[in-house]
Design a protein around this motif. Structure first.
Motif, PDB file in Angstrom:
ATOM      1  N   ASP A  86       0.837  -1.152   0.102  1.00  0.00           N
ATOM      2  CA  ASP A  86       0.078  -0.113  -0.021  1.00  0.00           C
ATOM      3  C   ASP A  86       0.847   1.361   0.052  1.00  0.00           C
ATOM      4  O   ASP A  86       0.276   2.390   0.286  1.00  0.00           O
ATOM      5  CB  ASP A  86      -0.931  -0.235   1.154  1.00  0.00           C
ATOM      6  CG  ASP A  86      -0.293  -0.085   2.482  1.00  0.00           C
ATOM      7  OD1 ASP A  86       0.966  -0.147   2.426  1.00  0.00           O
ATOM      8  OD2 ASP A  86      -1.081  -0.119   3.587  1.00  0.00           O
ATOM      9  N   PRO A 174      -9.706   5.020   4.552  1.00  0.00           N
ATOM     10  CA  PRO A 174     -10.916   3.949   4.900  1.00  0.00           C
ATOM     11  C   PRO A 174     -11.768   3.742   3.827  1.00  0.00           C
ATOM     12  O   PRO A 174     -12.372   2.647   3.782  1.00  0.00           O
ATOM     13  CB  PRO A 174     -11.770   4.686   6.079  1.00  0.00           C
ATOM     14  CG  PRO A 174     -11.389   6.218   5.600  1.00  0.00           C
ATOM     15  CD  PRO A 174     -10.199   6.316   5.341  1.00  0.00           C
ATOM     16  N   THR A 176     -10.633   2.888   0.756  1.00  0.00           N
ATOM     17  CA  THR A 176      -9.865   1.973  -0.107  1.00  0.00           C
ATOM     18  C   THR A 176      -9.438   0.796   0.762  1.00  0.00           C
ATOM     19  O   THR A 176      -9.415  -0.350   0.278  1.00  0.00           O
ATOM     20  CB  THR A 176      -8.608   2.604  -0.558  1.00  0.00           C
ATOM     21  OG1 THR A 176      -9.106   3.856  -1.318  1.00  0.00           O
ATOM     22  CG2 THR A 176      -8.065   1.575  -1.752  1.00  0.00           C
ATOM     23  N   PHE A 177      -9.193   1.052   2.026  1.00  0.00           N
ATOM     24  CA  PHE A 177      -8.721  -0.111   3.023  1.00  0.00           C
ATOM     25  C   PHE A 177      -9.749  -0.420   4.091  1.00  0.00           C
ATOM     26  O   PHE A 177     -10.175   0.348   4.711  1.00  0.00           O
ATOM     27  CB  PHE A 177      -7.160   0.198   3.340  1.00  0.00           C
ATOM     28  CG  PHE A 177      -6.462   0.333   2.325  1.00  0.00           C
ATOM     29  CD1 PHE A 177      -5.414  -0.402   1.937  1.00  0.00           C
ATOM     30  CD2 PHE A 177      -6.124   1.600   1.843  1.00  0.00           C
ATOM     31  CE1 PHE A 177      -4.442  -0.271   0.818  1.00  0.00           C
ATOM     32  CE2 PHE A 177      -4.950   1.776   1.053  1.00  0.00           C
ATOM     33  CZ  PHE A 177      -4.447   0.899   0.321  1.00  0.00           C
ATOM     34  N   ASN A 178      -9.395  -1.853   4.147  1.00  0.00           N
ATOM     35  CA  ASN A 178     -10.245  -2.247   5.462  1.00  0.00           C
ATOM     36  C   ASN A 178      -9.567  -2.059   6.783  1.00  0.00           C
ATOM     37  O   ASN A 178      -8.584  -2.971   7.133  1.00  0.00           O
ATOM     38  CB  ASN A 178     -10.527  -3.634   5.288  1.00  0.00           C
ATOM     39  CG  ASN A 178     -11.621  -4.210   6.265  1.00  0.00           C
ATOM     40  OD1 ASN A 178     -11.869  -3.532   7.550  1.00  0.00           O
ATOM     41  ND2 ASN A 178     -12.349  -5.436   6.043  1.00  0.00           N
ATOM     42  N   ILE A 179      -9.463  -0.972   7.346  1.00  0.00           N
ATOM     43  CA  ILE A 179      -8.875  -0.551   8.553  1.00  0.00           C
ATOM     44  C   ILE A 179      -9.156  -1.175   9.537  1.00  0.00           C
ATOM     45  O   ILE A 179      -8.203  -1.778  10.436  1.00  0.00           O
ATOM     46  CB  ILE A 179      -9.055   1.022   8.798  1.00  0.00           C
ATOM     47  CG1 ILE A 179      -8.647   2.017   7.667  1.00  0.00           C
ATOM     48  CG2 ILE A 179      -8.169   1.394   9.959  1.00  0.00           C
ATOM     49  CD1 ILE A 179      -7.588   1.882   7.034  1.00  0.00           C
ATOM     50  N   GLN A 180     -10.402  -1.605   9.874  1.00  0.00           N
ATOM     51  CA  GLN A 180     -10.821  -2.255  11.076  1.00  0.00           C
ATOM     52  C   GLN A 180     -10.311  -3.577  11.063  1.00  0.00           C
ATOM     53  O   GLN A 180      -9.700  -4.199  12.223  1.00  0.00           O
ATOM     54  CB  GLN A 180     -12.366  -2.510  11.166  1.00  0.00           C
ATOM     55  CG  GLN A 180     -12.920  -1.038  11.189  1.00  0.00           C
ATOM     56  CD  GLN A 180     -12.604  -0.283  12.436  1.00  0.00           C
ATOM     57  OE1 GLN A 180     -12.592  -1.132  13.654  1.00  0.00           O
ATOM     58  NE2 GLN A 180     -12.387   0.894  12.629  1.00  0.00           N
ATOM     59  N   ALA A 181     -10.382  -4.315   9.696  1.00  0.00           N
ATOM     60  CA  ALA A 181      -9.746  -5.665   9.551  1.00  0.00           C
ATOM     61  C   ALA A 181      -8.226  -5.676  10.149  1.00  0.00           C
ATOM     62  O   ALA A 181      -7.664  -6.655  10.774  1.00  0.00           O
ATOM     63  CB  ALA A 181      -9.825  -6.121   8.177  1.00  0.00           C
ATOM     64  N   LYS A 182      -7.477  -4.502   9.606  1.00  0.00           N
ATOM     65  CA  LYS A 182      -6.082  -4.494   9.956  1.00  0.00           C
ATOM     66  C   LYS A 182      -5.893  -4.475  11.510  1.00  0.00           C
ATOM     67  O   LYS A 182      -4.736  -4.995  11.973  1.00  0.00           O
ATOM     68  CB  LYS A 182      -5.454  -3.288   9.174  1.00  0.00           C
ATOM     69  CG  LYS A 182      -5.240  -3.582   7.647  1.00  0.00           C
ATOM     70  CD  LYS A 182      -4.324  -2.367   7.043  1.00  0.00           C
ATOM     71  CE  LYS A 182      -3.976  -2.784   5.444  1.00  0.00           C
ATOM     72  NZ  LYS A 182      -3.290  -1.660   4.922  1.00  0.00           N
ATOM     73  N   ARG A 184      -7.722  -5.497  13.628  1.00  0.00           N
ATOM     74  CA  ARG A 184      -7.979  -6.728  14.434  1.00  0.00           C
ATOM     75  C   ARG A 184      -6.993  -7.621  14.389  1.00  0.00           C
ATOM     76  O   ARG A 184      -6.612  -8.406  15.182  1.00  0.00           O
ATOM     77  CB  ARG A 184      -9.409  -7.348  14.085  1.00  0.00           C
ATOM     78  CG  ARG A 184     -10.581  -6.824  14.324  1.00  0.00           C
ATOM     79  CD  ARG A 184     -11.588  -7.289  13.943  1.00  0.00           C
ATOM     80  NE  ARG A 184     -12.107  -7.606  12.522  1.00  0.00           N
ATOM     81  CZ  ARG A 184     -12.574  -6.843  11.750  1.00  0.00           C
ATOM     82  NH1 ARG A 184     -13.397  -5.776  12.250  1.00  0.00           N
ATOM     83  NH2 ARG A 184     -12.853  -6.980  10.484  1.00  0.00           N
TER      84      ARG A 184
END
Length: 778
Positions: A86, A174, A176-182, A184
């Motif tokens: 990224d 947010p 473009t990227f799954n911030i929450q998944a990162k 976690r």
């Protein structure tokens, strides 16, 4: 000896959407691409292979350092350059990367990583990204892995240089990227750390993940532990300090944040971002002079060394300084103590304190038993906080605040009140030239959340006086005036306006406060039934319980007769009007006008009552008398702004229309529209008369110089309320186009309100029609 070769090393997992941009930015500057993929199920490896990458697949072991080191083991170049998928190499940095890989004389080089943040903000921090390919140089750390420690151990700090290389990091977007998944994933990795590996860097990383989740208290707790274990010279020391301050500010712990900032400015004197953060803390607490001084210091400091994380702020320092400049007020003249009492005031205490912080020498807050964060917030905003038990006695609580005040003058506020900006500028000038011992100030109470001048009251109250041991009397509707007068003090009036924003509180808070007030009224006014009825009637009126207000105020009126306080005539009559008892309202108002002939509000309400009864001729005469009389004096009466001016014009317009005098109606409403407080209501009334205007409302408004977003939005709202949905939508679109022409920052509130009115009215109509069809079809 051949030309040194450069290997790009990466680790990936499901990065098909990003890896192409990354590799495209660097492919012509590297000799080899090594990609360690840890379990992609998309096209990541295929895209990498298309760029000629050497792809190694491995099982994800929840350890970034292990994956990084696997990529190093497969690299054959003399130098290692590493990126994440990224990220991308900034276009201007390719030549510098090639040059250093060919001629560099250091063991490693810091590059600058620019993190692109939401809202246009940027955070740039150094990171070693280019180093020689030696077996001893390996990453450490399962998360946010670092190679710097191993390089320092083998080569020393003097062998690490700075490179003019910039890398753009897109991973915080947010959209473009799954911030929450990162987050976690990162937390899962951190949870696997055994206790013996939980060092300062571990707590820093854990705090950062909580910060990204908005869990500020947990972030702060971990940052504090990291600070305790971290030597200031650590490479991540400065960013740790910044993020600690970010957590403190998010928790509104501004006093604590400023203390930290001033300490760390001594450790990092050339880290000017800390000075800017201090300016933001002062700005949040209303201390504009201190904020301006910090911005001045920030402006004269040179750009910091490369190892500091540098932020590009959403609002540039120069713009912020220009915005603050008109708010700065030098604390000249006699010192002022601001005294506030309250309980469970977390929703409003910040605005109150901020409105006076710039001019106050001290702010005293007496907390009478809060169960929320009120005392803590008041302290963090700079107030001196004292606690006292609540005794159902407002006067006692006020006197505790006065006893703690040390200033030459005292300003008394409630926690849900704010000093107007213009008044904040005028108050110090008044004190420097004061020729009275006390002053009545206009308290403007708004009766709903719209903060409209068409729905508020103005009343004079003695809130500003010299600190001469004056003390409040009475437990309810407490007053200081008798004490001032008994001491021979002189009293004047000053147009220093205080806005009372009680109805901005949450509904549950309003109900609780009303219950507290009623309990105090019933306890302390039992022996004075007429006064108790007045107080209970006022509370019922402001709660819009007009039936109860009529009962209480009626009893007070019958008992006190001509000696009733002037506001009782107004409130009782208005409660009667709201319950449809116009005849009784007219009788009460007629008597009130005879006793208080300069109280315009009584005359205005009498005109309204006559209008409602259909006596239009009398109503017109009374409205004209109101215009001749003008607004009533606020220092003497409870005043409705505009009862002698624009409010009358808004009433006369429909009256003229109802009697067929359309031209007079239009002219009167146009005159009303010249008053800012009456602008929207006047346009709404003109819209109702749109058939008589002769041209469409937008053309009429344009001809009169009144066409703007506010007026077109008002037209749209009026049409929506009357069921003209197609026309309403047309004017809503016109308002939207007009807003694009107006200079920023535009006021979109009227447009949004019009949109909501149209949506609500249309939905209500749709449901009504649907119900009718359902009934007829049953």
């Amino acid at each position: 000896m051949g030309v040194p070769r450069l290997s790009l090393c990466m680790i990936t997992r499901n990065e098909a959407e990003n890896i192409g941009r990354c590799l495209e930015s660097v492919r012509e500057f590297v000799d080899e691409i090594v990609v360690v993929d840890t379990g992609s199920v998309d096209d990541t490896t295929a895209v990498a292979a298309g760029y000629g990458a050497k792809v190694i697949t491995t099982v994800w072991q929840h350890d970034f350092a292990a994956a990084r080191n696997l990529s190093l083991a497969h690299a054959t170049g003399d130098w290692i350059f590493f990126l994440d998928a990224d990220e991308e190499l900034a276009p201007e940095s390719g030549s510098a990367l090639t040059r250093l890989a060919r001629t560099g004389d250091k063991e490693a080089y810091f590059a600058l990583i620019t993190n692109l943040l939401p809202g246009g903000a940027e955070l740039t921090a150094p990171s070693i990204r280019l180093f020689r390919n030696r077996e001893g140089y390996r990453f450490r750390g399962r998360l946010h892995e670092q190679v710097v420690d191993s390089i320092l151990a083998h080569a020393g700090q003097q062998r690490i240089g700075q490179a003019p290389i910039r890398i753009l990091h897109h991973g915080y977007d947010p959209a473009t990227f799954n911030i929450q998944a990162k987050i976690r994933r990162n937390l899962a990795i951190l949870e696997r750390y055994p206790p013996e590996e939980r060092d300062s860097f571990f707590y820093y990383n854990l705090g950062t993940e909580y910060l990204r989740l908005g869990r500020w208290k947990e972030a702060l707790a971990n940052y504090r532990e990291a600070l305790r274990l971290t030597h200031p010279a650590k490479i991540y020391g400065p960013i740790l300090v910044k993020r600690t301050i970010n957590a403190l500010m998010a928790l509104r712990r501004f006093r604590e944040a400023v203390g930290h900032l001033r300490y760390y400015q001594t450790l990092y004197p050339d880290f000017r971002d800390l000075v800017f953060l201090e300016a933001l803390c002062h700005l949040e607490t209303g201390r504009y002079t201190e904020a301006q001084e910090c911005l001045r210091r920030y402006g004269v400091l040179p750009p910091p060394p490369i190892w500091y994380p540098v932020e590009k702020w959403p609002e540039p320092p120069e713009t912020l300084a220009a915005r603050i400049r008109p708010l700065v007020r030098r604390r000249e003249g006699p010192p002022l103590s601001v005294c506030i009492i309250g309980r469970d005031e977390a929703s409003c205490i910040g605005a109150c304190i901020k409105s006076v912080a710039e001019i106050a020498a001290e702010i005293i807050f007496i907390d009478t038993g809060s169960t929320d964060q009120t005392p803590y917030l008041a302290y963090q905003l700079g107030a001196k906080v004292h606690r006292a038990s609540w005794q159902n006695n407002f006067g006692t609580a006020r006197n505790l605040a006065l006893a703690a005040a040390t200033g030459e003058w005292i300003l008394v506020l409630d926690a849900d009140e704010v000093l107007q900006e213009a008044s904040r500028n005028a108050l110090p000038e008044l004190l420097k030239a004061a020729d009275r011992d006390a002053y009545l100030l206009p308290i403007r109470t708004f009766l709903d959340r719209r903060l409209s001048l068409l729905n508020c009251y103005l009343k004079g109250s003695c809130r500003l006086f010299r600190n001469r041991n004056y003390r409040y009397q009475d437990a309810v509707d407490e007053t200081i005036l008798p004490a001032v007068e008994a001491a021979g003090g002189t009293v004047g009036c000053a147009p220093i306006t205080v806005d009372h924003l009680h109805f901005l509180r949450p509904e549950k808070e309003i109900a609780r406060r009303r219950a507290w007030k009623i309990a105090a009224i019933r306890e302390h006014l039992t022996s004075a039934p007429a006064e108790q009825c007045c107080a209970l009637g006022r509370e019922s009126f402001y709660a819009r319980d007009f039936t109860a207000a009529t009962q209480y105020l009626g009893e007070a009126y019958q008992t006190l007769a001509k000696s009733a306080p002037p506001d009782i005539f107004a409130l009782y009559a208005l409660a009667l009007i709201n319950t449809g008892n116009y005849a009784q309202a007219i009788a009460v108002l007629t008597e009130g006008v005879a006793i208080h002939p300069d109280y315009t509000d009584l005359l205005y309400l009498l005109a309204v009552a006559c209008f409602q009864r259909g006596d239009l001729g009398t109503a017109e005469q009374l409205f004209r008398r109101c215009l001749a009389l003008g607004d009533a004096p606020w220092e003497k009466y409870l005043v409705t702004p505009g009862a002698g001016s624009y409010r009358v014009l808004l009433s006369l317009g429909p009256l003229y229309a109802r009697t067929g005098r359309t031209k007079e109606a239009i002219a009167t409403l146009l005159e009303a529209a010249r008053h800012p407080a009456a602008f929207e209501p006047a346009v709404e009334s003109l819209t109702i008369l749109r058939e008589e205007l002769g041209v469409p409302p937008d053309q009429f408004l344009s001809e009169k110089g009144l066409c703007n977003t506010r007026s077109l939005s008002a037209v749209a709202q009026t049409l929506a309320r009357t069921g003209q949905f197609a026309e309403s939508l047309y004017y809503l679109l016109l308002a939207s186009k007009e807003s694009e022409k107006e200079p920023p920052p535009g006021d979109f509130a009227p447009l949004l309100q019009a949109m909501e009115t149209l949506r609500t009215a249309f939905w209500h109509h749709f449901r009504l029609v649907g119900n009718q069809e359902g009934c007829s079809g049953g």
